[in-house]
Design an enzyme around this catalytic site. Structure first.
Site, PDB file in Angstrom:
ATOM      1  N   GLU A 120       0.827  -1.219   0.000  1.00  0.00           N
ATOM      2  CA  GLU A 120       0.000   0.000   0.000  1.00  0.00           C
ATOM      3  C   GLU A 120       0.860   1.267   0.000  1.00  0.00           C
ATOM      4  OE1 GLU A 120      -3.090  -0.436  -0.449  1.00  0.00           O
ATOM      5  OE2 GLU A 120      -3.831  -2.157   0.686  1.00  0.00           O
ATOM      6  N   HIS A 144      -2.769   2.099   8.829  1.00  0.00           N
ATOM      7  CA  HIS A 144      -3.858   1.318   8.229  1.00  0.00           C
ATOM      8  C   HIS A 144      -4.050   0.044   9.050  1.00  0.00           C
ATOM      9  CE1 HIS A 144      -6.236  -1.199   5.728  1.00  0.00           C
ATOM     10  NE2 HIS A 144      -5.227  -1.934   5.293  1.00  0.00           N
ATOM     11  N   HIS A 146      -6.985  -3.276  10.214  1.00  0.00           N
ATOM     12  CA  HIS A 146      -8.221  -4.021   9.939  1.00  0.00           C
ATOM     13  C   HIS A 146      -9.044  -4.062  11.229  1.00  0.00           C
ATOM     14  CE1 HIS A 146      -5.798  -6.226   6.549  1.00  0.00           C
ATOM     15  NE2 HIS A 146      -6.017  -4.956   6.288  1.00  0.00           N
ATOM     16  N   GLU A 174     -16.859  12.459  23.178  1.00  0.00           N
ATOM     17  CA  GLU A 174     -15.476  12.684  22.719  1.00  0.00           C
ATOM     18  C   GLU A 174     -15.347  12.694  21.199  1.00  0.00           C
ATOM     19  OE1 GLU A 174     -16.199  10.728  25.182  1.00  0.00           O
ATOM     20  OE2 GLU A 174     -14.825  11.188  26.825  1.00  0.00           O
ATOM     21  N   HIS A 215     -12.824  -3.417   4.407  1.00  0.00           N
ATOM     22  CA  HIS A 215     -11.379  -3.682   4.494  1.00  0.00           C
ATOM     23  C   HIS A 215     -10.731  -3.079   5.752  1.00  0.00           C
ATOM     24  CE1 HIS A 215      -7.200  -3.299   2.296  1.00  0.00           C
ATOM     25  NE2 HIS A 215      -7.074  -3.612   3.566  1.00  0.00           N
TER      26      HIS A 215
HETATM   27  O1  2HA Z   1      -1.792  -6.995   4.006  1.00  0.00           O
HETATM   28  O2  2HA Z   1      -3.458  -4.687   4.913  1.00  0.00           O
HETATM   29  O3  2HA Z   1      -4.216  -3.554   2.711  1.00  0.00           O
HETATM   30  C1  2HA Z   1      -1.534  -5.638   4.058  1.00  0.00           C
HETATM   31  C2  2HA Z   1      -2.809  -4.930   3.942  1.00  0.00           C
HETATM   32  C3  2HA Z   1      -3.237  -4.512   2.608  1.00  0.00           C
HETATM   33 ZN    ZN Z   2      -5.357  -3.868   4.640  1.00  0.00          ZN
END
Ligand code: 2HA
Ligand code: ZN
Length: 282
Positions: A120, A144, A146, A174, A215
């Site tokens: 990414e 980033h 999940h 908040e 995602h």
């Molecule tokens: O595996 O999270 O978005 C890496 C990630 C791709």
């Molecule tokens: Zn990801």
């Protein structure tokens, strides 16, 4: 708890945060990635004389980022596990410099097992270019994750920025203070592509936090601590909202009038003025 130490102060600061993300259940296996824009002089000072700090071959970037030319980034490697950060920091992380007018990068340190920056990376760079400009250089780190509750909402709610932002603001006082810029939705797109990078850049013009539908979350802030806190708060509000939906849906939410009062009282702590519905005429 023994304190994690490392010769590179940025790695010393970031590795425990990355491990904490795994502990939170946000970054399973090789899921997620992080990139931190670092002052080039401090990187040079930290790497001076350090074993393994040899510039590697210059690699082209799929999307040129001229405004990042000369900037250095500490970035997780492709396929690396957040869980391994304190144990194998020189494999999990690398430091790269953007060169050739923003058209390429040069590895400076790390990726010891022969890796390279996250898949990414192009999206991180377009995100940094956007947020560096919008925040006048204040924001430096993109995370980033999940995050499960936040992802769950992309299966339960309309894919509308306004609806998601209001649902989260209306769950805890908040929220409007910590993310007055809201949470913006990027449609379901293939990870790691120029298409998701471009769609993300559009939404990052207006907010530090975006939802990659089905995602995860992609968030920008000034420091490892502040980006963790931002993600933690959004995920907490998402968890409350998901529980409410699971229990049959909300009977009420924090009223817009109270949100307006919060926005007035805590204005000095907020990155911008929230976009709230106008007060009804008295
Ligand atoms: O595996 O999270 O978005 C890496 C990630 C791709
Ligand atoms: Zn990801």
């Amino acid at each position: 708890m023994t304190r994690f130490t490392h010769d590179i102060p940025f790695v010393e600061e970031l590795a425990p945060m990355v491990y904490r993300c795994w502990q939170m259940g946000w970054n399973e296996a090789n899921g997620g990635n992080v990139s931190w824009r670092l002052p080039a002089e401090e990187v040079e000072a930290a790497l001076k004389g350090l074993p393994g700090a040899e510039p590697g071959p210059v690699q082209p970037l799929p999307q040129p980022q001229p405004t990042l030319d000369g900037d250095c980034f500490l970035v997780t490697g492709s396929g690396q596990f957040f869980r391994h950060a304190p144990e194998r920091p020189d494999e999990v992380f690398g430091i790269v410099r953007i060169v050739a007018g923003g058209t390429a990068y040069e590895p400076l340190w790390g990726y010891a097992s022969g890796g390279r920056p996250t898949s990414e990376f192009a999206t991180h760079l377009v995100g940094h270019a956007t947020r560096k400009r919008v925040s006048n250089g204040r924001e430096r780190i993109i995370l980033h994750c999940h995050v499960p509750e936040f992802i769950a909402l992309s299966f339960l709610m309309p894919l509308e920025t306004r609806a998601l932002t209001m649902a989260l603001w209306q769950k805890m006082p908040e929220c409007i203070v910590i993310f007055p810029d809201g949470v913006r939705i990027v449609p379901p797109l293939l990870p790691g592509t120029v298409k998701i990078a471009e769609a993300s850049a559009v939404e990052l013009e207006k907010s530090r936090v975006i939802s990659w539908t089905h995602h995860g979350i992609f968030a920008s802030e000034a420091t490892p601590d502040s980006v963790f806190a931002l993600v933690e708060t959004v995920e907490k509000a998402a968890a409350i909202h998901r529980r409410v939906l699971s229990a049959g849906g909300p009977q009420r939410g924090i009223e817009p009038a109270l949100l307006r009062e919060l926005a007035e009282n805590f204005a000095s702590m907020m990155v911008c003025r929230p976009d709230l519905p106008d007060a009804p005429e008295a």
